[in-house]
Design a protein around this motif. Structure first.
Motif, mmCIF file in Angstrom:
data_model
loop_
_atom_site.group_PDB
_atom_site.id
_atom_site.type_symbol
_atom_site.label_atom_id
_atom_site.label_comp_id
_atom_site.label_asym_id
_atom_site.label_seq_id
_atom_site.Cartn_x
_atom_site.Cartn_y
_atom_site.Cartn_z
ATOM 1 N N LEU A 176 0.843 -1.213 0.000
ATOM 2 C CA LEU A 176 0.000 0.000 0.000
ATOM 3 C C LEU A 176 0.870 1.252 0.000
ATOM 4 O O LEU A 176 0.541 2.265 -0.630
ATOM 5 C CB LEU A 176 -0.927 0.016 1.217
ATOM 6 C CG LEU A 176 -1.952 -1.118 1.323
ATOM 7 C CD1 LEU A 176 -2.807 -0.925 2.578
ATOM 8 C CD2 LEU A 176 -2.849 -1.178 0.093
ATOM 9 N N ALA A 177 1.997 1.174 0.701
ATOM 10 C CA ALA A 177 2.877 2.339 0.822
ATOM 11 C C ALA A 177 3.453 2.744 -0.533
ATOM 12 O O ALA A 177 3.701 3.925 -0.786
ATOM 13 C CB ALA A 177 3.993 2.048 1.814
ATOM 14 N N TYR A 178 3.648 1.772 -1.382
ATOM 15 C CA TYR A 178 4.163 2.067 -2.724
ATOM 16 C C TYR A 178 3.225 3.039 -3.436
ATOM 17 O O TYR A 178 3.672 4.019 -4.060
ATOM 18 C CB TYR A 178 4.299 0.745 -3.492
ATOM 19 C CG TYR A 178 4.751 0.894 -4.913
ATOM 20 C CD1 TYR A 178 6.072 1.186 -5.214
ATOM 21 C CD2 TYR A 178 3.839 0.737 -5.956
ATOM 22 C CE1 TYR A 178 6.478 1.326 -6.540
ATOM 23 C CE2 TYR A 178 4.242 0.877 -7.272
ATOM 24 C CZ TYR A 178 5.558 1.165 -7.551
ATOM 25 O OH TYR A 178 5.964 1.303 -8.852
ATOM 26 N N GLU A 179 1.921 2.804 -3.324
ATOM 27 C CA GLU A 179 0.940 3.709 -3.935
ATOM 28 C C GLU A 179 0.798 4.998 -3.116
ATOM 29 O O GLU A 179 0.677 6.084 -3.671
ATOM 30 C CB GLU A 179 -0.433 3.036 -4.032
ATOM 31 C CG GLU A 179 -0.507 1.941 -5.074
ATOM 32 C CD GLU A 179 -0.303 2.454 -6.492
ATOM 33 O OE1 GLU A 179 -0.442 3.668 -6.727
ATOM 34 O OE2 GLU A 179 0.016 1.638 -7.371
ATOM 35 N N ALA A 180 0.830 4.849 -1.794
ATOM 36 C CA ALA A 180 0.575 6.008 -0.925
ATOM 37 C C ALA A 180 1.660 7.070 -1.052
ATOM 38 O O ALA A 180 1.420 8.248 -0.799
ATOM 39 C CB ALA A 180 0.455 5.542 0.527
#
Ligand SMILES: O=P(O)(O)OC[C@H]1O[C@H](OP(=O)(O)OP(=O)(O)O)[C@H](O)[C@@H]1O
Ligand SMILES: O=c1cc[nH]c(=O)[nH]1
Ligand SMILES: [Mg+2]
Length: 212
Positions: free
Chosen positions: A39-43
């Motif tokens: 998720l952090a990759y997108e966030a």
């Protein structure tokens, strides 16, 4: 407010295992950790960078590095702590501040019992970690707190969100000048009469750390 539901088969696979009531605490912790990194990759798509030049063994190359001040990652205790390592793996130079918040189970109102963050967050991009966005009361109070200290923008990373919580945040911060984003692995059906996300995954804090 911007909401991003990350549509990816690996995210869906890990989330399904996380939801499963038979998943034990050690496996739950590992899955939560892995999910956050995805998720952090997108966030972090809008994370601020500055242009730099480095010398490769052959020639100068244009590139970027994280801008200063570095981002602040804010896990909301207790359950958000289970997302911290997965986030800092991707953003190792970020600073970390802590908010301890608990939702009163009868009124569903959030109370803050601990704060340990820089006094001045001017210009800071903040990433709030909390697995569950249910009524939205906890996250709204956390965002208010960060904006109160001057945060430039806030991105919340949640494993699961309820439509009621998204609507609450949208309304609470409508017309605000500073950007808010919610990044989640899934938007579930609804809240039940006890304010739990359905189908959800149960009490995230208890599943990570045991019943208190
Ligand atoms: O959107 P809301 O309705 O405010 O609810 C969500 C909050 O509830 C849970 O924390 P909890 O109060 O159970 O604390 P814990 O992390 O210590 O278990 C969860 O981790 C969120 O912080
Ligand atoms: O479904 C929910 C709602 C709030 N907190 C949780 O841990 N789970
Ligand atoms: Mg809990």
């Amino acid at each position: 407010m911007q909401t991003l539901i990350v549509d990816h088969p690996l995210v869906a696979h890990k989330l399904t295992a996380l939801r499963d009531a038979r998943t034990d605490s050690p496996t739950f912790r590992r899955l939560a950790d892995e999910l956050v990194t995805l998720l952090a990759y997108e966030a972090t798509r809008d994370v601020q960078v500055t242009d730099v030049t480095v010398d490769t063994p052959l020639a100068p190359a244009q590139g970027v590095r994280l801008a200063r001040p570095v981002p602040l990652v804010v896990p909301i205790l207790r359950a958000g702590l289970g997302m911290l390592d997965g986030m800092t793996r991707l953003l190792p130079t970020a600073e970390v501040g802590f908010l301890g918040m608990i939702r009163d189970e009868s009124t569903l109102k959030a109370q803050t019992y601990a704060t340990r963050l820089p006094e001045d967050l001017s210009g800071r991009q903040c990433y709030v970690l909390d697995p569950m966005l249910a009524t939205g009361g906890t996250l709204a109070a956390a965002i208010e707190f960060l904006f109160g200290r001057g945060a430039r923008d806030v991105t919340a990373i949640c494993l699961l969100a309820a439509p009621e919580g998204i609507a609450y945040l949208d309304e609470a911060f409508r017309g605000g000048e500073r950007p808010i984003r919610v990044v989640t692995a899934a938007l579930d059906e609804r809240l039940n009469e006890n304010g739990y996300i359905v189908p959800g995954l149960g009490d995230a804090g208890d599943r990570l750390y045991g019943v208190v």
